[in-house]
Design an enzyme around this catalytic site. Structure first.
Site, PDB file in Angstrom:
ATOM      1  N   HIS A   1       0.981 -19.090  -2.804  1.00  0.00           N
ATOM      2  CA  HIS A   1       2.167 -18.298  -3.118  1.00  0.00           C
ATOM      3  C   HIS A   1       3.107 -18.178  -1.918  1.00  0.00           C
ATOM      4  CE1 HIS A   1       0.766 -14.878  -0.743  1.00  0.00           C
ATOM      5  NE2 HIS A   1      -0.435 -15.076  -1.278  1.00  0.00           N
TER       6      HIS A   1
ATOM      7  N   GLU B   1      -7.202 -13.837  -5.801  1.00  0.00           N
ATOM      8  CA  GLU B   1      -7.575 -13.859  -4.392  1.00  0.00           C
ATOM      9  C   GLU B   1      -8.876 -13.085  -4.195  1.00  0.00           C
ATOM     10  OE1 GLU B   1      -7.938 -15.177  -1.731  1.00  0.00           O
ATOM     11  OE2 GLU B   1      -6.244 -14.817  -0.412  1.00  0.00           O
TER      12      GLU B   1
END
Length: 193
Positions: A13, A84
């Site tokens: 990201h 994550e």
């Protein structure tokens, strides 16, 4: 040299306030900074001309919005296994702060209290790899650094702790694939900015 085997493109990201400050960002749903948004737009140019049978994303807004800004939002499927690392008690803390209390700590070796250990993240990565191998197609994945590092380690047959050997910058692109056959997984490109 063209490659007849599937390739898996990994995109970390774009920048967030916490990735910029070095704070561990697991399940806190941080937005992209303006610089992160601009970098996500730049991912589109870097992937131009490539086609993917599927596009997968972590459910976090930082990963999903990176996929949207890169032009893949309509196709991007959110998958919980792409989240994550759960940093538990270390969420929002920097490595420097953690090391002051726990000298020698390493997330890949020691995990996080009230969060995940490397084996937990590795189990999620293994489920993703199983889906990738069954799909046997070019797939694009948007996620976060520590998860993608573990995914690369597991792709190569290394233990999840092997993710410590890889580093990923925000809005970077990496490629997993094969060399001579489907039994020879390799890292074809890593951390391209």
């Amino acid at each position: 040299m063209s490659n007849a085997f599937p390739q898996i493109h990994l995109v970390r990201h774009g920048e967030t306030a916490w990735s910029l400050s070095g704070q561990h960002t697991g399940r806190t749903d941080m937005p992209l900074t303006p610089a992160g948004e601009a970098a996500a737009h730049g991912v589109a140019d870097r992937l131009k001309g490539l086609s993917f049978s599927q596009v997968w994303s972590s459910p976090s807004q930082r990963a999903y919005n990176t996929s949207v800004l890169a032009g893949f939002g309509e196709r991007s499927v959110r998958m919980d296994d792409l989240q994550e690392w759960d940093y538990g008690a270390y969420e929002g803390r920097t490595t420097r702060e953690i090391l002051a209390e726990r000298p020698g700590w390493n997330v890949f070796r020691d995990g996080c209290p009230q969060g995940e250990m490397a084996a937990d993240v590795g189990a999620r990565a293994d489920r993703i790899i199983d889906r990738l191998r069954k799909a046997n197609a070019d797939i694009l994945i948007f996620s976060s650094a520590h998860f993608l590092r573990v995914l690369a380690a597991r792709w190569l047959g290394l233990p999840p702790e092997g993710g410590a050997l890889f580093v990923l910058d925000t809005a970077s692109i990496s490629v997993l694939g094969y060399e001579h056959g489907l039994g020879e997984p390799v890292v074809r490109k890593w951390n391209l900015r």
